[in-house]
Enzyme design. Structure first.
Site, short mmCIF file in Angstrom:
data_model
loop_
_atom_site.label_atom_id
_atom_site.label_comp_id
_atom_site.label_asym_id
_atom_site.label_seq_id
_atom_site.Cartn_x
_atom_site.Cartn_y
_atom_site.Cartn_z
N ASP A 115 6.58 -1.82 3.60
CA ASP A 115 6.11 -2.58 2.44
C ASP A 115 6.49 -1.89 1.13
O ASP A 115 7.14 -2.48 0.26
CB ASP A 115 4.58 -2.67 2.55
CG ASP A 115 4.04 -3.91 1.89
OD1 ASP A 115 4.81 -4.82 1.60
OD2 ASP A 115 2.81 -3.95 1.68
N GLU A 140 3.51 -6.90 -5.57
CA GLU A 140 2.21 -6.75 -4.94
C GLU A 140 1.72 -5.30 -4.88
O GLU A 140 0.53 -5.04 -4.98
CB GLU A 140 2.25 -7.36 -3.53
CG GLU A 140 0.86 -7.49 -2.96
CD GLU A 140 0.79 -8.34 -1.71
OE1 GLU A 140 1.83 -8.56 -1.08
OE2 GLU A 140 -0.33 -8.75 -1.36
N ASP A 203 7.08 -10.41 -3.47
CA ASP A 203 6.22 -9.98 -2.37
C ASP A 203 7.13 -9.21 -1.42
O ASP A 203 8.00 -9.79 -0.77
CB ASP A 203 5.59 -11.19 -1.66
CG ASP A 203 4.44 -10.75 -0.78
OD1 ASP A 203 4.43 -9.57 -0.38
OD2 ASP A 203 3.54 -11.57 -0.49
N ILE A 205 6.71 -7.61 1.42
CA ILE A 205 6.61 -8.15 2.79
C ILE A 205 5.51 -9.20 2.75
O ILE A 205 4.32 -8.88 2.73
CB ILE A 205 6.26 -7.08 3.84
CG1 ILE A 205 7.40 -6.06 3.96
CG2 ILE A 205 6.02 -7.74 5.21
CD1 ILE A 205 7.20 -5.03 5.06
N ASP A 206 5.93 -10.44 2.72
CA ASP A 206 4.96 -11.53 2.71
C ASP A 206 4.67 -11.90 4.16
O ASP A 206 5.57 -12.06 4.97
CB ASP A 206 5.56 -12.73 1.97
CG ASP A 206 4.61 -13.90 1.94
OD1 ASP A 206 3.42 -13.68 1.67
OD2 ASP A 206 5.04 -15.03 2.21
N THR A 208 1.21 -11.62 7.22
CA THR A 208 -0.07 -10.99 7.49
C THR A 208 0.16 -9.53 7.79
O THR A 208 0.67 -9.19 8.85
CB THR A 208 -0.76 -11.69 8.67
OG1 THR A 208 -0.74 -13.07 8.37
CG2 THR A 208 -2.16 -11.21 8.83
N ASP A 371 3.21 -15.12 -3.85
CA ASP A 371 3.12 -15.83 -2.57
C ASP A 371 3.75 -17.22 -2.62
O ASP A 371 3.80 -17.90 -1.59
CB ASP A 371 1.66 -15.95 -2.13
CG ASP A 371 1.17 -14.67 -1.46
OD1 ASP A 371 1.99 -14.03 -0.78
OD2 ASP A 371 -0.01 -14.31 -1.64
#
Ligand code: AMP
Ligand code: MG
Length: 434
Positions: A115, A140, A203, A205-206, A208, A371
């Site tokens: 990330d 982020e 982002d 690493i978009d 979960t 996002d």
């Protein structure tokens, strides 16, 4: 003095239309947020609107460099490079995890490293590729934890990973980054965005976090062994805002099959890894992350809800599955939902894998611009529409947050009116049942 807005650039020549008399003898133009072009225009009677053609003199190295290309070409090329390198970095982490004997799904540290590494790499590459532009990045992550004593080991691993990626992908121009360079690159992402000027929105690493690489085996196994497709997706999502509007977007989706993942469609290829990209007014495109030639993509043109399938978050905590099911029923959608992590949903929708994307976060959650910035322009340029639940366009000009009414909905032009009606009905029903 009023602004004239050039609509087209031919070398150093601006062609456009405006009230030439407003310009008096000096026309000051703000193009791509660059100061300032001066030129002389002969005045016409007050209020006359007619085309003008002017020769401009300027000294900006940015304009000089870009005068022969279309708006945002250079930025798009830089964004594609940055997102592709970041995807390579993430794939390196996936591969290393796969090869290690011990693989604990609960260990989130590789994802943390990927990330931060992704953010550092994107920030570094954008700044390097676009040296003559002021650089602002809304992203982020920040480096707070990495500057602590407890973060030093992680910082070292991130720096190694970034350098390994640059060395293997760009051996001809590689010079190693120090840990300080990496911290600085990450902290470039501290911008607040807004309606003035240009801001990159990332982002790194978009998806979960923590689950993103739990399925790291998937992309490397034979297709028959893949039981998922829909979860376990992630994306490196990079957009550019100019005066509060998204003007380009790139989505790198390392785990997304190159062929359709929609309902009733069995992917015929093993290959995964897609790069979607779009520039305002220029359409949306997809290519393999391995660098194939790109193809133009379009959203589906179905107007029949019975033929439509819909995407939503894999995580029920991120979007109400109950509400989307109620909306789908009211609209007449027959197919079950396709649940996908990350902005890979936008990418898949842009090529017609599904027809609708419904996102209804639970009360109190505020959407972030990173996002949706890249995903929304990819879908819009593919012919789709992205709005909030009330049908308003998304407003990216207000800083880090997107203030949306209730949720975000995405579909094509034909289905949008009936989708809006179904959403309204479902939301009213929900409100009256509380
Ligand atoms: P999705 O892939 O659709 O599940 O959305 C992933 C994104 O949802 C993450 O990148 C987060 O930024 C964001 N997110 C995190 N928590 C929430 C939440 N409680 N509700 C909605 N979205 C969230
Ligand atoms: Mg995200």
């Amino acid at each position: 003095m009023k602004m004239c807005t050039p609509t087209r650039w031919l070398g150093a020549r601006a062609v456009g239309s405006g009230r030439t008399s407003d310009c008096s003898c000096f026309c000051v133009t703000n193009f791509r947020n660059q100061p300032i072009i001066t030129t002389t225009i002969s005045a016409t009677p007050q209020g006359t609107r007619r085309p003008f053609s002017v020769f401009c003199s300027y000294s900006s190295p940015f304009l000089a460099a870009s005068s022969s290309s279309m708006p945002y070409d250079k930025e798009l090329a830089a964004a594609k490079k940055a997102a592709t390198l970041a995807a390579r970095l993430c794939q390196k982490v996936q591969k290393a995890l796969l090869q290690s004997d011990v693989h604990s799904k609960s260990d989130k540290s590789p994802v943390t490293v990927a990330d931060y590494g992704s953010q550092a790499l994107v920030s570094f590459v954008l700044e390097r590729e676009l040296p003559s532009e002021p650089f602002s990045l809304v992203a982020e992550e920040d480096s707070g934890d990495l500057r602590k004593e407890s973060g030093q080991e992680t910082l070292k691993r991130i720096t190694e990973l970034v350098n390994d990626t640059l060395a293997s992908e760009e051996s001809d121009r590689f010079t190693a980054l120090t840990t300080e360079d990496v911290l600085r690159a990450i902290d470039n992402g501290k911008s607040e965005g807004g309606s003035i000027g240009r801001h990159w929105v990332l982002d790194p690493i978009d998806g979960t976090k923590g689950q993103v690489f739990s399925l790291l085996f998937s992309s490397l196994l034979p297709k028959s062994d893949i039981v998922f497709v829909r979860g376990d997706q992630y994306a490196i999502a990079l957009g550019l805002l100019h005066e509060g509007k998204v003007v380009l977007g790139v989505l790198a989706c390392p785990n997304l099959p190159l062929t359709s993942i929609g309902n009733n469609q069995q992917s015929s290829s093993n290959e995964v890894g897609c790069l979607f990209f779009a520039k305002v007014g220029d359409g949306a495109y997809m290519q393999s992350l391995n660098g194939s030639t790109h193809i133009k993509v379009h959203v589906t043109d179905t107007g029949n809800p019975e033929e439509a399938s819909f995407f939503e978050s894999f995580e029920a905590a991120h979007s109400s599955h109950d509400l989307s099911s109620s909306i789908a029923e009211k609209l007449g959608v027959k197919a079950p939902p396709v649940r996908i992590d990350s902005q890979a949903k936008y990418g898949a929708l842009s090529r017609g894998d599904g027809a609708i994307y419904l996102r209804f976060p639970h009360k109190g959650y505020r959407e972030k611009i990173w996002d949706h910035a890249a995903g929304s322009i990819v879908v819009t340029e593919a012919g789709g529409i992205v709005t909030d639940a009330a049908g308003n366009p998304l407003d990216f000009s207000k800083g880090k947050f997107l203030d949306v009414a209730s949720g975000i909905i995405v579909t094509n032009q034909k289905l949008m009116p009936s989708l809006l009606r179904a959403v309204k009905e479902a939301l009213n029903e929900k409100a009256s049942s509380l």
